[in-house]
Write an enzyme that holds these catalytic residues in place. Sequence first.
Site, PDB file in Angstrom:
ATOM      1  N   LYS A  89      -4.094  -5.813   3.769  1.00  0.00           N
ATOM      2  CA  LYS A  89      -3.887  -7.237   3.512  1.00  0.00           C
ATOM      3  C   LYS A  89      -3.107  -7.876   4.638  1.00  0.00           C
ATOM      4  O   LYS A  89      -3.194  -9.060   4.858  1.00  0.00           O
ATOM      5  CB  LYS A  89      -3.015  -7.416   2.264  1.00  0.00           C
ATOM      6  CG  LYS A  89      -3.641  -7.038   0.995  1.00  0.00           C
ATOM      7  CD  LYS A  89      -2.679  -7.401  -0.131  1.00  0.00           C
ATOM      8  CE  LYS A  89      -2.899  -6.429  -1.257  1.00  0.00           C
ATOM      9  NZ  LYS A  89      -2.243  -6.691  -2.467  1.00  0.00           N
ATOM     10  N   ARG A  90      -2.267  -7.060   5.273  1.00  0.00           N
ATOM     11  CA  ARG A  90      -1.383  -7.615   6.283  1.00  0.00           C
ATOM     12  C   ARG A  90      -2.032  -7.717   7.664  1.00  0.00           C
ATOM     13  O   ARG A  90      -1.485  -8.365   8.546  1.00  0.00           O
ATOM     14  CB  ARG A  90      -0.093  -6.794   6.351  1.00  0.00           C
ATOM     15  CG  ARG A  90       0.871  -7.158   5.227  1.00  0.00           C
ATOM     16  CD  ARG A  90       1.941  -6.118   5.037  1.00  0.00           C
ATOM     17  NE  ARG A  90       1.373  -4.860   4.558  1.00  0.00           N
ATOM     18  CZ  ARG A  90       1.100  -4.615   3.276  1.00  0.00           C
ATOM     19  NH1 ARG A  90       1.370  -5.498   2.367  1.00  0.00           N
ATOM     20  NH2 ARG A  90       0.562  -3.464   2.913  1.00  0.00           N
TER      21      ARG A  90
END
Length: 501
Positions: free
Chosen positions: A264-265
């Site tokens: 997600k990052r």
Amino acid sequence: MTDAPTKPVVARFCPSPTGNPHVGMARTALFSWAFARHHGGTFVFRIEDTDASRDNQESYDLLVDVMRWLGLDWDQGVEVGGPDGPYRQSERMDIYADVAQKLLDAGLAYKAYDSAEELEERRDAARAAGLPSGYDGLHRDLTPEQQAAYEAEGRQPVIRFKMPLKDWTFDDLVRGEITFGSENVQDFVIVRANGQPLYTLTNPTDDALMGITHVLRGEDLLSSTPRQIALYEAFAQIGVGDGTTPQFGHLPYVMGAGNKKLSKRDPESNLLGYRDQGFLPEGLLNYLALLGWSLPAVEGVERDVFSLADMVEAFEISRVNPNPARFDLQKCTAINGDHIRLLSGAELQERLVPSFQSAGLVSDPPTADETSLLAAAVPLVHERMALLNEAVDMLRFLFVDEADFVIDEADRAKQLDDKGLEVARAAREALGAIPETAEWSTPTIEGALRASLIDGLGLKPRLAFGPVRVAVTGSRISPPLFESIELLGRRRTFARLDAAL
Ligand code: GLU
């Protein structure tokens, strides 16, 4: 093979609103949506916001926004309502409390009073002995007296679900038959000691109450599936839902750079980034579809570029490939470029307006002059762009006045050295010599520049036109030069050449 379900399909997308919406989420939403649409079913959009410490309203708003931008419409869910609402879990707390109580009453769940330290100690001991390290079931069968004693100590119990002691086998829609041995799925917590229900309870409860028939979701959730199936079987006994268990399909992992799971990052995960750079929703969705799926070949011809309607028509879950999919930003961008070329000039113009507005180049709403300039400029860039924002970069020189016009410094150093300035001076003279009475048109401009720079100075085209391009458009990367000069107009062209000199 087709996989025609036996009852009307109800599929769902149920993200938790934490952080920015990401690519993996959108892929899950797309596959569930396409599955529902392909089978003429219902698509439910639910928000799983039971963790008040992590969920937030901003994230919720972004999710709704991004789903609308993508065009993945939902029949029931947040913002639109439906028969089984509310569709935000934070508004359904009494439902979960009721279901938990029914499970307790039926003896399908129990209160466990173990402290964190006790659990840890027993877990370590189990590990050391080479035994499975999940919950050992110690408080499964406490007598009312034992429970009362713990309560008297002031202990707050969690509620654990009593996993029936058997192996768990199910037919995954993507992976085929999967079995989890009984020893790997222990009694699990469904309600925290503070009364907060967990995902393990809320997600299956809502799936049951909303009549979900098919659960398509990421492979990372695979290990929770036996527990969910066990809960379904319990729900059938206590009358939650209609007693059927949905079918599960786990979509492949998406791998990023270095063959690591896309996180997600990672910056390329951020969905909003794609919108900001000027991806078309249909271009992005087309690429996301390829993360685990492909359009069937027609007469041996494979097709990577397709519309959402093509996908809906062809979407069979049996074609989803269980192997990890690789996210390739270059290919994603190239596919977007293909979709841009599929637009008509008028459609592209319309799509470009917001990008030009956010760049401050066009008013809101655009003036008649801005609209006609954009209409004239779009054909110059239509074939040369993959992202909407590239048009902004390439056409900026047309929309700024002289005070705001800047030349890229690296390009100036390369193209407007002494030699380049000499070329620009010759170009200025040749263009200045076009009589005011003659039309300022691409052929006239091209004729004047070729006669002066190529025939007159004997330059190769690249050396002749490079300096002129940088002086009037500000960059070595621009739309075709003569057309650009025509659109820029006589007065502004002269002003820019004079300024460069
Ligand atoms: N809210 C869960 C998540 O964010 C959904 C899990 C599921 O699809 O069952 O991953």
